[in-house]
Design an enzyme around this catalytic site. Sequence first.
Site, PDB file in Angstrom:
ATOM      1  N   ARG A   1       0.814  -1.231   0.000  1.00 51.17           N
ATOM      2  CA  ARG A   1       0.000   0.000   0.000  1.00 51.17           C
ATOM      3  C   ARG A   1       0.843   1.274   0.000  1.00 51.17           C
ATOM      4  NH1 ARG A   1      -5.629  -0.458   1.799  1.00 51.17           N
ATOM      5  NH2 ARG A   1      -6.110  -2.664   1.847  1.00 51.17           N
TER       6      ARG A   1
ATOM      7  N   ILE B   1       6.922  10.285  15.029  1.00 54.25           N
ATOM      8  CA  ILE B   1       7.503  11.603  14.767  1.00 54.25           C
ATOM      9  C   ILE B   1       6.624  12.290  13.723  1.00 54.25           C
ATOM     10  CG2 ILE B   1       9.922  11.350  15.493  1.00 54.25           C
ATOM     11  CD1 ILE B   1      10.641  10.333  12.787  1.00 54.25           C
ATOM     12  N   GLY B   2       6.138  13.475  14.076  1.00 57.07           N
ATOM     13  CA  GLY B   2       5.223  14.121  13.143  1.00 57.07           C
ATOM     14  C   GLY B   2       5.025  15.579  13.455  1.00 57.07           C
TER      15      GLY B   2
ATOM     16  N   GLU C   1      -2.846  10.709  15.297  1.00 54.33           N
ATOM     17  CA  GLU C   1      -2.416   9.303  15.428  1.00 54.33           C
ATOM     18  C   GLU C   1      -2.035   8.827  16.826  1.00 54.33           C
ATOM     19  OE1 GLU C   1      -0.904  11.394  13.140  1.00 54.33           O
ATOM     20  OE2 GLU C   1      -1.979  10.716  11.359  1.00 54.33           O
TER      21      GLU C   1
ATOM     22  N   SER D   1       3.432  22.660  13.504  1.00 54.63           N
ATOM     23  CA  SER D   1       3.471  23.075  12.097  1.00 54.63           C
ATOM     24  C   SER D   1       2.478  24.187  11.801  1.00 54.63           C
ATOM     25  CB  SER D   1       3.164  21.889  11.189  1.00 54.63           C
ATOM     26  OG  SER D   1       1.884  21.371  11.498  1.00 54.63           O
ATOM     27  N   ASP D   2       1.477  24.357  12.695  1.00 57.05           N
ATOM     28  CA  ASP D   2       0.493  25.424  12.507  1.00 57.05           C
ATOM     29  C   ASP D   2      -0.110  25.771  13.856  1.00 57.05           C
ATOM     30  OD1 ASP D   2      -0.514  22.653  11.842  1.00 57.05           O
ATOM     31  OD2 ASP D   2      -2.439  23.634  12.126  1.00 57.05           O
TER      32      ASP D   2
HETATM   33  N1  HPA Z   1      -5.091  19.292  12.762  1.00 59.91           N
HETATM   34  C1  HPA Z   1      -4.914  17.977  12.823  1.00 59.91           C
HETATM   35  N2  HPA Z   1      -3.728  17.401  12.689  1.00 59.91           N
HETATM   36  C2  HPA Z   1      -2.669  18.191  12.475  1.00 59.91           C
HETATM   37  C3  HPA Z   1      -2.784  19.570  12.392  1.00 59.91           C
HETATM   38  C4  HPA Z   1      -4.061  20.156  12.556  1.00 59.91           C
HETATM   39  O1  HPA Z   1      -4.227  21.386  12.503  1.00 59.91           O
HETATM   40  N3  HPA Z   1      -1.558  20.071  12.162  1.00 59.91           N
HETATM   41  C5  HPA Z   1      -0.699  19.019  12.094  1.00 59.91           C
HETATM   42  N4  HPA Z   1      -1.372  17.881  12.286  1.00 59.91           N
END
Ligand code: HPA
Length: 235
Positions: free
Chosen positions: A44, A89-90, A181, A203-204
């Site tokens: 996959r 890791i993310g 996750e 990241s945001d």
């Molecule tokens: N929402 C859900 N998962 C995420 C986000 C988000 O804003 N940013 C990075 N992973």
Amino acid sequence: MATVHIESNKEDIAPRVLMPGDPNRAYYIAQKYLTNPKLVNKVRGELAYTGKYKDVDVTIFSSGMGVGSMGIYSYELFNDYDVQNIIRIGTAGAYTKDLNLYDVLLVDSAYSNTVYDDESGIENVDILNSSFELNGVIQDTAALKGMKLTQGRVHTTVAFYTESKDYSKFTDKGCVAVEMEAFALFFNAKKFKRQATALLTISDNLITHEVMDSTQREKTLDEMIVLALDSIIKK
Ligand code: HPA
């Protein structure tokens, strides 16, 4: 030996696994940091590589996105491949102005209001802890590097796109950031009595609406990846 979703031989998966969500990132980490990386899964397109990092066997296995995908892979890695330690890791989105873009969050617990726990069937929980022991190793390793870590709880959501901008339901539960996750990983670690945690770069920010730019993204993620690698080889 193979499972429904993993084609690897048992001996090709190391007891220590790092799980980025993105298969391309698994490839990037393996090529950049592992000696003699071997592709051990491509079912996959969920790529996995095993190789040596500082002479220790490590597997980088992409989890895919969401609790469904992470739930499948972490279950099979613990149950069928005897994996002992997993670090996800993310990235995560911040629910507070106190977390800045590029901050690295060591996840001490995950809250979820999904039915994942119910349907997976061992218990009804809404908050699951990560491994205290693994977190200690990561904190010590970060301290040696002079790297700042924030420790906190995440909200594991199943919906990335949401209408409501009221996050108080989640912040009232102590969540400082959102991702998709960790809860499934911690659920399976608890079920199989193994160790798991997550390192997430912000990241945001959902309050200020700032978003990471792509060049900075790479550099910051690299620091987090190296921290995860330097930590997991101590286990
Ligand atoms: N929402 C859900 N998962 C995420 C986000 C988000 O804003 N940013 C990075 N992973």
